[in-house]
Design an enzyme around this catalytic site. Structure first.
Site, PDB file in Angstrom:
ATOM      1  N   ARG A  35       4.034   8.834  -4.461  1.00 40.25           N
ATOM      2  CA  ARG A  35       4.862   7.288  -4.156  1.00 40.25           C
ATOM      3  C   ARG A  35       5.644   8.112  -4.221  1.00 40.25           C
ATOM      4  NH1 ARG A  35       2.606   2.481  -1.637  1.00 40.25           N
ATOM      5  NH2 ARG A  35       0.326   3.798  -0.818  1.00 40.25           N
ATOM      6  N   ARG A  39      10.294   3.095  -1.777  1.00 40.75           N
ATOM      7  CA  ARG A  39      10.839   1.698  -1.634  1.00 40.75           C
ATOM      8  C   ARG A  39      11.959   1.730  -3.073  1.00 40.75           C
ATOM      9  NH1 ARG A  39       6.083  -2.340   0.013  1.00 40.75           N
ATOM     10  NH2 ARG A  39       5.339  -0.626  -0.891  1.00 40.75           N
ATOM     11  N   ARG A  48      14.925   4.169   6.983  1.00 44.39           N
ATOM     12  CA  ARG A  48      14.018   3.204   7.380  1.00 44.39           C
ATOM     13  C   ARG A  48      14.215   1.650   8.134  1.00 44.39           C
ATOM     14  NH1 ARG A  48       9.125   2.429   5.990  1.00 44.39           N
ATOM     15  NH2 ARG A  48       9.240   0.522   7.342  1.00 44.39           N
ATOM     16  N   ASP A  84       1.423   8.686   5.747  1.00 46.15           N
ATOM     17  CA  ASP A  84       0.548   7.928   5.006  1.00 46.15           C
ATOM     18  C   ASP A  84      -1.605   8.321   5.342  1.00 46.15           C
ATOM     19  OD1 ASP A  84       0.016   4.908   3.429  1.00 46.15           O
ATOM     20  OD2 ASP A  84      -1.463   4.411   5.082  1.00 46.15           O
ATOM     21  N   TYR A 159     -10.739   0.267   4.282  1.00 50.23           N
ATOM     22  CA  TYR A 159      -9.814  -0.295   4.645  1.00 50.23           C
ATOM     23  C   TYR A 159      -9.990  -0.531   6.441  1.00 50.23           C
ATOM     24  CZ  TYR A 159      -5.962   0.596   1.965  1.00 50.23           C
ATOM     25  OH  TYR A 159      -5.804   0.474   0.318  1.00 50.23           O
TER      26      TYR A 159
HETATM   27  C1  LIG Z   1      -3.498   3.346  -0.231  1.00 51.01           C
HETATM   28  C2  LIG Z   1      -2.884   4.524  -0.962  1.00 51.01           C
HETATM   29  C3  LIG Z   1      -2.190   3.882   1.029  1.00 51.01           C
HETATM   30  N1  LIG Z   1      -1.556   4.718   1.929  1.00 51.01           N
HETATM   31  C4  LIG Z   1      -1.306   5.984   0.624  1.00 51.01           C
HETATM   32  C5  LIG Z   1      -3.071   5.546   0.080  1.00 51.01           C
HETATM   33  C6  LIG Z   1      -3.318   6.500  -1.628  1.00 51.01           C
HETATM   34  C7  LIG Z   1      -2.002   6.579  -3.061  1.00 51.01           C
HETATM   35  C8  LIG Z   1      -1.906   5.131  -3.805  1.00 51.01           C
HETATM   36  O1  LIG Z   1      -3.456   5.113  -3.518  1.00 51.01           O
HETATM   37  O2  LIG Z   1      -1.166   4.362  -3.626  1.00 51.01           O
HETATM   38  C9  LIG Z   1      -0.905   7.117   0.064  1.00 51.01           C
HETATM   39  C10 LIG Z   1       0.678   7.247   0.493  1.00 51.01           C
HETATM   40  N2  LIG Z   1       1.725   6.640   1.435  1.00 51.01           N
HETATM   41  C11 LIG Z   1       3.073   6.979   1.448  1.00 51.01           C
HETATM   42  C12 LIG Z   1       2.783   8.011   0.323  1.00 51.01           C
HETATM   43  C13 LIG Z   1       4.276   9.108   0.795  1.00 51.01           C
HETATM   44  C14 LIG Z   1       4.135  10.090   0.117  1.00 51.01           C
HETATM   45  C15 LIG Z   1       4.617   9.399  -1.771  1.00 51.01           C
HETATM   46  O3  LIG Z   1       3.608   9.841  -1.757  1.00 51.01           O
HETATM   47  O4  LIG Z   1       5.887   9.705  -1.920  1.00 51.01           O
HETATM   48  C16 LIG Z   1       1.809   8.411  -0.001  1.00 51.01           C
HETATM   49  C17 LIG Z   1       0.999   9.528  -0.637  1.00 51.01           C
HETATM   50  C18 LIG Z   1       4.041   6.475   1.873  1.00 51.01           C
HETATM   51  C19 LIG Z   1       4.024   5.039   2.103  1.00 51.01           C
HETATM   52  N3  LIG Z   1       3.143   4.195   2.497  1.00 51.01           N
HETATM   53  C20 LIG Z   1       3.014   2.914   2.754  1.00 51.01           C
HETATM   54  C21 LIG Z   1       4.686   2.384   2.466  1.00 51.01           C
HETATM   55  C22 LIG Z   1       5.492   1.678   2.158  1.00 51.01           C
HETATM   56  C23 LIG Z   1       5.842   0.910   3.446  1.00 51.01           C
HETATM   57  C24 LIG Z   1       7.184   0.626   4.026  1.00 51.01           C
HETATM   58  O5  LIG Z   1       8.454   1.402   3.031  1.00 51.01           O
HETATM   59  O6  LIG Z   1       7.097  -0.109   4.208  1.00 51.01           O
HETATM   60  C25 LIG Z   1       4.967   3.508   2.419  1.00 51.01           C
HETATM   61  C26 LIG Z   1       6.232   4.532   1.712  1.00 51.01           C
HETATM   62  C27 LIG Z   1       2.381   1.930   3.338  1.00 51.01           C
HETATM   63  C28 LIG Z   1       0.751   1.708   2.593  1.00 51.01           C
HETATM   64  N4  LIG Z   1       0.257   2.185   2.928  1.00 51.01           N
HETATM   65  C29 LIG Z   1      -1.137   1.996   2.259  1.00 51.01           C
HETATM   66  C30 LIG Z   1      -0.608   0.747   0.990  1.00 51.01           C
HETATM   67  C31 LIG Z   1      -1.779   1.089   0.453  1.00 51.01           C
HETATM   68  C32 LIG Z   1       0.627   0.870   1.494  1.00 51.01           C
HETATM   69  C33 LIG Z   1       1.909  -0.247   1.025  1.00 51.01           C
HETATM   70  C34 LIG Z   1       1.353  -1.569   1.389  1.00 51.01           C
HETATM   71  C35 LIG Z   1       3.067  -2.645   0.909  1.00 51.01           C
HETATM   72  O7  LIG Z   1       2.739  -2.939   0.034  1.00 51.01           O
HETATM   73  O8  LIG Z   1       3.664  -2.438   1.468  1.00 51.01           O
HETATM   74  C36 LIG Z   1      -1.936   2.761   1.830  1.00 51.01           C
END
Ligand SMILES: Cc1c2[nH]c(c1CCC(=O)O)Cc1[nH]c(c(CCC(=O)O)c1C)Cc1[nH]c(c(CCC(=O)O)c1C)Cc1[nH]c(c(C)c1CCC(=O)O)C2
Length: 352
Positions: A35, A39, A48, A84, A159
């Site tokens: 990540r 954000r 974004r 994602d 999910y």
């Molecule tokens: C479980 C999981 C998800 N997504 C992901 C996982 C496995 C990693 C982990 O265990 O944390 C993987 C993921 N998601 C994202 C990345 C981008 C690359 C990186 O690591 O920089 C990666 C590697 C972008 C994202 N994926 C997400 C964001 C945030 C959304 C936003 O910016 O609006 C990003 C940058 C959304 C997302 N997507 C998911 C969640 C739990 C969330 C967060 C929701 C929230 O708190 O808003 C599912």
């Protein structure tokens, strides 16, 4: 590159990150952060603005920019593809969205055999924007490796069956215990989709792949081995022939580390709960480890951050290969300057 071609040295081949994954000597311990794009970076929030998360993943220029942002600002040794784990599911028509502050939400959860029919195979044509973005990215990145990734079958199933994030995974685990045939078929479908998604990324130019089984820590080892591991093995086997390092990560997986290595990983990701020397004993020889600073340590002062990073490096001193990372993703309120300081500290402390 296609599977089973002899891997050719590429621009990224001699990078510290790929050397550490291959357990070769490194000029310094390589660092990247799960990540790292996202954000915590103001420049991410800016580009974004007004664009829904899943839509942002389908715009190659935007994906390229967001993926490069942390590479420029933090000095990390690898980029991680901005996407994602639910992108391939969306791409085959599953009705889901990522709700800000919540996570992935699935309109109609998968609970019955009839629901399985909604999971068709993924083809490269479904995700042409991924191929295009990785083409743009690898040109910009040059010698810096790009890490592709996918969600592991269990984490995706959590999910799909729950319909959204869960603390208990009660519906998913009830299916696993109560209808093992349906569960096995669901995980097998997801393994094919995940493998196809990883292949697209590798063929487009990703130098390594990480399989996120983020929530596998909810499982007892015997259940993991019997009901989950076969699907993850299928994914790792499907991409073995490319010769790119395969990383396997989950949270709270201390009791599963040996099995997660056995599933077919070259590098096992470790969260902050198990020190890396102990993790190495659990994983056994022949694998590199990745991790494992507690992400909350970034909220402390400089000296404490350095001391805690030093503890990770000391525990990693006897490892065959170590990729420095956090024990889970960067938290949204993290100060990017602290991340940059941490990269600098690890590089300096390990320079050889
Ligand atoms: C479980 C999981 C998800 N997504 C992901 C996982 C496995 C990693 C982990 O265990 O944390 C993987 C993921 N998601 C994202 C990345 C981008 C690359 C990186 O690591 O920089 C990666 C590697 C972008 C994202 N994926 C997400 C964001 C945030 C959304 C936003 O910016 O609006 C990003 C940058 C959304 C997302 N997507 C998911 C969640 C739990 C969330 C967060 C929701 C929230 O708190 O808003 C599912």
């Amino acid at each position: 590159m296609t599977a089973n071609d002899t891997p050719q040295p590429t621009a990224t081949y001699d990078s510290a990150f790929l050397k550490a994954c291959r357990r070769e000597p490194v000029p310094h311990t390589p660092v990247w952060f799960m990540r790292q794009a996202g954000r915590s970076l103001p420049e991410y929030r800016k580009v974004r603005e007004g664009i829904p998360m899943l839509e942002s993943c389908t715009r190659p220029e935007l994906v390229t920019e967001i993926t490069l942002q942390p590479v420029r600002r933090l000095g990390v040794d690898a980029a991680v593809f901005y996407s994602d784990i639910v992108v391939p599911l969306k791409a085959i028509g599953v009705d889901l969205d990522i709700k800000p502050g919540v996570g992935p939400v699935v309109e109609q959860p998968i609970r019955t055999r009839a629901d399985l029919a909604r999971l068709r195979d993924l083809t490269p044509e479904d995700v042409t924007y991924v191929t295009e973005a990785i083409g743009l990215l690898t040109r910009e990145l040059g010698a810096t490796p790009l890490i592709g990734f996918a969600g592991a079958p269990f984490t995706l199933a959590s999910y799909l069956v729950e319909g959204g994030p869960s603390r208990t995974y009660e519906n998913a685990k009830a299916m696993m215990y109560g209808d093992p045939e349906l569960w096995a078929d669901l995980l097998d479908r997801l393994a094919d989709i995940t493998a196809a998604f990883l292949k697209v990324q590798i063929e487009a130019g990703a130098s390594a792949v990480q399989l996120f089984d983020s929530w596998a820590g909810a499982l007892a080892p015997a259940d993991y081995r019997k009901s989950v591991m076969p699907a993850s093995v299928k994914v790792f086997d499907a991409v073995a022939g490319y010769g790119v390092p395969r990383i396997h990560f989950g949270v709270g997986t201390g009791e599963l580390l040996g099995l997660m290595g056995e599933a077919g990983a070259d590098v096992v990701g470790v969260d902050w709960r198990v020190p890396l020397d102990e993790a190495a004993r659990r994983v056994g020889p022949g694998k590199a480890l990745q991790g494992n600073l507690d992400p909350t340590v970034l909220f402390t002062d400089k000296d404490t951050l350095a001391a805690k990073a030093r503890e990770v490096l000391d525990a990693a001193a006897g490892l065959e290969g170590h990729v420095f990372n956090l024990g889970h993703g960067v938290m949204p309120n993290t100060d990017p300057d602290a991340l940059a300081r941490l990269v600098e500290y690890v590089h300096t402390a390990t320079a050889r």
